[in-house]
Design an enzyme around this catalytic site. Structure first.
Site, PDB file in Angstrom:
ATOM      1  N   HIS A 163      37.028  42.931  45.026  1.00  0.00           N
ATOM      2  CA  HIS A 163      37.702  43.288  46.280  1.00  0.00           C
ATOM      3  C   HIS A 163      37.887  44.800  46.405  1.00  0.00           C
ATOM      4  CE1 HIS A 163      38.647  39.071  47.227  1.00  0.00           C
ATOM      5  NE2 HIS A 163      38.925  38.932  45.944  1.00  0.00           N
ATOM      6  N   ASN A 213      41.050  34.043  50.748  1.00  0.00           N
ATOM      7  CA  ASN A 213      39.722  34.473  51.200  1.00  0.00           C
ATOM      8  C   ASN A 213      39.452  33.922  52.595  1.00  0.00           C
ATOM      9  OD1 ASN A 213      38.830  35.909  48.831  1.00  0.00           O
ATOM     10  ND2 ASN A 213      38.489  33.941  47.817  1.00  0.00           N
ATOM     11  N   TYR A 225      46.407  39.410  38.315  1.00  0.00           N
ATOM     12  CA  TYR A 225      46.564  40.360  39.415  1.00  0.00           C
ATOM     13  C   TYR A 225      47.634  41.404  39.118  1.00  0.00           C
ATOM     14  CZ  TYR A 225      43.246  38.474  42.729  1.00  0.00           C
ATOM     15  OH  TYR A 225      42.083  38.130  43.356  1.00  0.00           O
TER      16      TYR A 225
END
Length: 483
Positions: free
Chosen positions: A54, A127, A334
């Site tokens: 990303h 997404n 993350y």
């Protein structure tokens, strides 16, 4: 009006920003060029580590307006009282490519949404597809490596893509979406978003409900063929989004959710926590709950879009996660990536800063209490830095926000469960069968173009996988490879 002086980072006025101090007109520079050295040293450090996935992103601010009270399902403040508005930040992105990649590559698009709620930041990191390529996070690094540039040539290598997929038929559903006409959106405004994972809501009675989030574009789905995409400018999607918002043509999405009870989950014919699966709308209909609108561009791309730090572990009371294994892995990965890229105090960066007061006992670390980005109520001061303590006004846990327990399987054993016997084909086949003839032709042509570059072994296994989804699906691809 008083004149604004150019200064060093420490605030001292700069007399000359065009000429360096030298030993004579033609002589060497001297070490008392402190302004020059500061400029060069900072310039050398302007870039932070690129996101591994990303990396190429585009962000904007907006508003989520709730149109259906969800108090029966959750205590989350932003999901109670119809008409309530919550500020949001949305970041779109491509997945596999770096910042140097183009906007119109065939790739999944990230759809990462932050709600700045009254009780903290809630992130849905999804997404533009409702499923993904894998169902176990152990395969994520391998999958991304297979999609990145060839380590020898530093060029894209479709053979690697298909080699991974040939060994992981769990990818068939996502491949069928990616290689279809929806693999290249016309613009970011013309694509749906999905939470993708199974998430959850929980209410004041301690009841948990499993939920899927859907963001349906109100601009309509519009896509490009490979040939049309090749004619587009490299940064066309970002330009389209910025210009639309600047002229007041605010893009919006209808926000919908699917809800499943715990009992329904236990009786479900498939694993509802499997990221490669969708929930049939006939069994779990979409419930309209609100409108998402983007209405303000960022002021500084690096400070906001590049430094925004989404994480599925950013939760607020009333929302939760699920046993989705890939989601469980992302709960760690993350936040860990952000601590590496941006530092342990990345929540103090304005775009990541909650709009509500923040009270905790975390201390120190790089950029603690950084100038220009203080957090309301932050405790980087001389107050007590441990808990429990004897102060009556110090932060204390709030038991009323305790999350209900997560259901587990009866007699669950800790082991690595082999998922190779899962149904990897039915939903991909169902999707293929509802496509129009034109969409089927685009799909098989896109697949054959990349698969033709793979080895015969990979081609043979992929044809078998496609045939198991639908016999016509496999036969068409085989015919194109042989032709």
């Amino acid at each position: 009006m008083s004149k604004t002086y150019l200064t060093t980072a420490s605030g001292a006025p700069v007399a000359d920003d065009n000429n360096s101090v030298s030993a004579g007109e033609r002589g060497s520079l001297t070490f008392d060029n402190v302004h020059l050295f500061e400029k060069l040293a900072h310039f050398n450090r302007e870039r932070i580590p690129e996101r591994v996935v990303h990396a190429r992103g585009y962000g904007a601010y907006g508003t989520f307006t709730l149109n259906k009270d969800l108090s029966d399902y959750t205590i989350a403040d932003f999901l109670k009282d119809a008409g309530k508005k919550t500020d949001v930040f949305l970041r779109f992105s491509t997945v596999a490519g770096g910042q140097d990649s183009g906007d119109y590559v065939r790739d999944v698009r990230g759809f990462a949404l932050r709600f700045y709620t009254e009780q903290g930041n809630y992130d849905i990191v999804g997404n533009n597809t409702p499923v993904f390529f894998i169902r176990d996070p152990a395969k994520f690094p391998d999958f991304i490596h297979s999609q990145k540039k060839d380590p020898k040539t530093n060029l894209p290598n479709p053979a690697h893509h298909f080699e991974f997929w040939a060994n992981h038929p769990q990818s068939m559903h996502q491949i069928t979406i990616l290689m279809s006409d929806r693999g290249i959106p016309k613009s970011l405004r013309h694509t749906n978003g999905y939470g993708s994972h199974t998430l959850s809501l929980w209410n004041k009675d301690g009841e948990r409900f499993w939920v899927k989030w859907h963001f349906k574009t109100n601009q309509g789905i519009e896509t490009l063929t490979n040939e049309e995409a090749e004619k587009q400018p490299a940064d066309g999607m970002q330009k389209d989004l910025v210009e639309a918002i600047d002229k007041g043509d605010f893009p919006s999405w209808s926000v919908k959710i699917q809800i499943m009870t715990d009992e329904q989950a236990r009786q479900c014919s498939f694993n509802p926590f499997d990221l490669t699966k969708v929930w049939p709308h006939s069994e779990f209909p979409l419930k309209d709950i609100g409108i998402l609108e983007l209405n303000r561009n960022v002021d500084n791309y690096f400070a906001e879009t590049e430094q925004v730090a989404f994480a599925p572990s950013n939760l607020v009371p009333g929302v939760g996660v699920s046993p989705d294994k890939v989601l469980q892995g992302r709960l760690f990965a993350y936040a860990d990536a952000h601590r590496y890229r941006l530092g342990v105090n990345h929540q103090q960066i304005p775009v990541n800063k909650p709009l509500c007061p923040v009270h905790h006992y975390q201390r120190d670390g790089a950029m603690a209490g950084a100038s220009g980005c203080p957090v309301t109520g932050h405790l980087q001061n001389g107050d007590v830095n441990f808990y429990p303590n004897d102060r009556t006004d110090a932060p204390a846990p709030a038991a009323q926000f305790g999350e209900p327990s997560m259901p587990l399987e009866t007699d669950a054993w800790l082991k690595a469960y082999d998922s190779s016997d899962e149904d990897n084909y039915s939903q991909a086949g169902n999707l293929y069968r509802i496509m129009s003839e034109d969409r089927k032709q685009q799909l098989v042509s896109n697949i054959a173009g990349g698969l033709s570059q793979a080895t015969e072994s990979v081609q043979s296994r992929m044809i078998e996988h496609f045939t198991r989804c639908d016999e016509d699906y496999g036969q068409r691809i085989q015919a194109l490879l042989e032709g």
